[in-house]
Write a protein that holds these residues in place. Structure first.
Motif, PDB file in Angstrom:
ATOM      1  N   CYS A  75       0.863  -1.182   0.000  1.00 36.49           N
ATOM      2  CA  CYS A  75       0.000   0.000   0.000  1.00 36.49           C
ATOM      3  C   CYS A  75       0.902   1.235   0.000  1.00 36.49           C
ATOM      4  O   CYS A  75       2.120   1.119  -0.013  1.00 36.49           O
ATOM      5  N   ASP A  76       0.281   2.406   0.015  1.00 38.14           N
ATOM      6  CA  ASP A  76       1.053   3.640   0.157  1.00 38.14           C
ATOM      7  C   ASP A  76       1.586   3.687   1.576  1.00 38.14           C
ATOM      8  O   ASP A  76       0.838   3.551   2.547  1.00 38.14           O
ATOM      9  N   THR A  77       2.908   3.872   1.692  1.00 40.74           N
ATOM     10  CA  THR A  77       3.605   3.732   2.966  1.00 40.74           C
ATOM     11  C   THR A  77       4.516   4.925   3.216  1.00 40.74           C
ATOM     12  O   THR A  77       5.127   5.445   2.288  1.00 40.74           O
ATOM     13  N   LEU A  78       4.593   5.327   4.477  1.00 41.22           N
ATOM     14  CA  LEU A  78       5.509   6.380   4.890  1.00 41.22           C
ATOM     15  C   LEU A  78       6.562   5.762   5.805  1.00 41.22           C
ATOM     16  O   LEU A  78       6.227   5.129   6.806  1.00 41.22           O
ATOM     17  N   ASP A  79       7.826   5.932   5.434  1.00 37.37           N
ATOM     18  CA  ASP A  79       8.947   5.464   6.249  1.00 37.37           C
ATOM     19  C   ASP A  79       9.556   6.697   6.914  1.00 37.37           C
ATOM     20  O   ASP A  79      10.244   7.484   6.267  1.00 37.37           O
ATOM     21  N   MET A  80       9.248   6.884   8.208  1.00 38.81           N
ATOM     22  CA  MET A  80       9.696   8.068   8.951  1.00 38.81           C
ATOM     23  C   MET A  80      11.092   7.840   9.520  1.00 38.81           C
ATOM     24  O   MET A  80      11.327   6.845  10.193  1.00 38.81           O
ATOM     25  N   GLY A  81      11.986   8.787   9.256  1.00 40.72           N
ATOM     26  CA  GLY A  81      13.354   8.640   9.737  1.00 40.72           C
ATOM     27  C   GLY A  81      14.028   7.488   9.013  1.00 40.72           C
ATOM     28  O   GLY A  81      14.603   6.589   9.606  1.00 40.72           O
ATOM     29  N   CYS A  82      13.969   7.528   7.686  1.00 40.40           N
ATOM     30  CA  CYS A  82      14.378   6.387   6.853  1.00 40.40           C
ATOM     31  C   CYS A  82      15.882   6.165   6.804  1.00 40.40           C
ATOM     32  O   CYS A  82      16.328   5.129   6.332  1.00 40.40           O
ATOM     33  N   SER A  83      16.677   7.139   7.261  1.00 41.54           N
ATOM     34  CA  SER A  83      18.136   7.072   7.159  1.00 41.54           C
ATOM     35  C   SER A  83      18.497   6.812   5.693  1.00 41.54           C
ATOM     36  O   SER A  83      17.951   7.460   4.804  1.00 41.54           O
ATOM     37  N   GLY A  98      17.766   4.261   3.921  1.00 38.69           N
ATOM     38  CA  GLY A  98      16.749   3.552   3.166  1.00 38.69           C
ATOM     39  C   GLY A  98      16.629   2.060   3.368  1.00 38.69           C
ATOM     40  O   GLY A  98      15.994   1.382   2.562  1.00 38.69           O
ATOM     41  N   ARG A  99      17.181   1.511   4.446  1.00 38.90           N
ATOM     42  CA  ARG A  99      17.140   0.044   4.605  1.00 38.90           C
ATOM     43  C   ARG A  99      15.711  -0.498   4.600  1.00 38.90           C
ATOM     44  O   ARG A  99      15.447  -1.517   3.969  1.00 38.90           O
ATOM     45  N   ASN A 100      14.778   0.178   5.288  1.00 44.03           N
ATOM     46  CA  ASN A 100      13.386  -0.290   5.312  1.00 44.03           C
ATOM     47  C   ASN A 100      12.660   0.066   4.015  1.00 44.03           C
ATOM     48  O   ASN A 100      11.868  -0.722   3.495  1.00 44.03           O
ATOM     49  N   ALA A 101      12.913   1.263   3.497  1.00 49.12           N
ATOM     50  CA  ALA A 101      12.249   1.701   2.266  1.00 49.12           C
ATOM     51  C   ALA A 101      12.569   0.763   1.106  1.00 49.12           C
ATOM     52  O   ALA A 101      11.674   0.405   0.328  1.00 49.12           O
ATOM     53  N   LEU A 102      13.824   0.362   0.970  1.00 51.95           N
ATOM     54  CA  LEU A 102      14.205  -0.538  -0.122  1.00 51.95           C
ATOM     55  C   LEU A 102      13.539  -1.892   0.036  1.00 51.95           C
ATOM     56  O   LEU A 102      13.053  -2.474  -0.941  1.00 51.95           O
ATOM     57  N   TYR A 103      13.482  -2.399   1.256  1.00 53.61           N
ATOM     58  CA  TYR A 103      12.816  -3.675   1.519  1.00 53.61           C
ATOM     59  C   TYR A 103      11.335  -3.584   1.145  1.00 53.61           C
ATOM     60  O   TYR A 103      10.809  -4.433   0.423  1.00 53.61           O
ATOM     61  N   LEU A 104      10.673  -2.544   1.632  1.00 52.89           N
ATOM     62  CA  LEU A 104       9.245  -2.352   1.353  1.00 52.89           C
ATOM     63  C   LEU A 104       9.000  -2.182  -0.148  1.00 52.89           C
ATOM     64  O   LEU A 104       8.058  -2.760  -0.703  1.00 52.89           O
ATOM     65  N   GLY A 105       9.842  -1.376  -0.794  1.00 55.83           N
ATOM     66  CA  GLY A 105       9.696  -1.147  -2.224  1.00 55.83           C
ATOM     67  C   GLY A 105       9.785  -2.436  -3.020  1.00 55.83           C
ATOM     68  O   GLY A 105       9.023  -2.648  -3.972  1.00 55.83           O
ATOM     69  N   GLN A 106      10.693  -3.319  -2.623  1.00 58.79           N
ATOM     70  CA  GLN A 106      10.835  -4.590  -3.346  1.00 58.79           C
ATOM     71  C   GLN A 106       9.626  -5.501  -3.149  1.00 58.79           C
ATOM     72  O   GLN A 106       9.370  -6.366  -3.977  1.00 58.79           O
ATOM     73  N   LEU A 107       8.873  -5.282  -2.072  1.00 62.21           N
ATOM     74  CA  LEU A 107       7.659  -6.072  -1.843  1.00 62.21           C
ATOM     75  C   LEU A 107       6.438  -5.465  -2.538  1.00 62.21           C
ATOM     76  O   LEU A 107       5.345  -6.010  -2.455  1.00 62.21           O
TER      77      LEU A 107
END
Length: 192
Positions: free
Chosen positions: A28-36, A38-47
């Motif tokens: 879904c549309d997701t907000l990654d707060m304090g992403c540094s 991008g470790r979480n953003a890249l994981y989420l994006g790949q899913l």
């Protein structure tokens, strides 16, 4: 099979609580707060999540932006934003099905935390999820790190009264530098 972009670019793996949350949250549309970087953003994006990744650190956002460009990723937007402003966007900004805030709140000005959580509530779609992992400081486990902000016992469930608590604990864990800290971990679902 997806490529592990975090390993490819020398980033830490996605936070374990983000990985766990993705077992029940559909892309879904997701907000990654304090992403540094991008470790979480890249994981989420790949899913398949559409991720807005925000951080106050321009060089971290530049690092993530370079990875996005090199990999031709079109479902992650990286932007510099000071979460201390307690505004996750302007005016009638986007609402999200998932807001992830892992090990971020403890770096926030304590005077702004209630307003930031209120903005997270406002920006979450009905039926959407908030994930928060934040250091605590309690009598039994005083926080050994001088973070600007730490949670008190039971503070998150109070802030999320009326939401369904999918997961909540206040467990002692080990930070990447070996320090033992008590963390509040919460995954909550907004009423539909």
């Amino acid at each position: 099979m997806t490529i592990d972009l975090n390993s490819r670019y020398g980033l830490n793996p996605a936070h374990s609580e983000v990985v766990e949350a993705c077992k029940i949250i559909e892309p879904c549309d997701t907000l990654d707060m304090g992403c540094s970087n991008g470790r979480n953003a890249l994981y989420l994006g790949q899913l398949g999540f559409n991720v807005t990744a925000i951080d106050i650190n321009p060089s971290a956002i530049d690092t993530l932006q370079r990875i996005i460009e090199q990999e031709g990723i079109n479902n992650i937007k990286a932007q510099v934003l000071d979460i201390n402003s307690a505004s996750l966007g302007n005016g009638e900004a986007q609402k999200y099905g998932f807001i992830s805030c892992t090990v971020t709140l403890m770096f926030i000005n304590p005077a702004n935390v209630d307003a930031i959580i209120a903005d997270m509530h406002k920006r979450t779609l009905p039926g959407g999820y908030n994930l928060i992992v934040c250091a605590m400081s309690t009598e039994e486990h005083p926080c050994p790190v001088p973070f600007p902000f730490t949670l008190n016992t039971g503070q998150l469930p109070e802030a999320y009264a009326g939401w369904e608590l999918i997961k909540y604990n206040e467990d002692v864990g080990t930070m990447h530098n070996g320090a033992n800290l008590q963390f509040a971990t919460m995954l909550a679902r907004k009423p539909s």
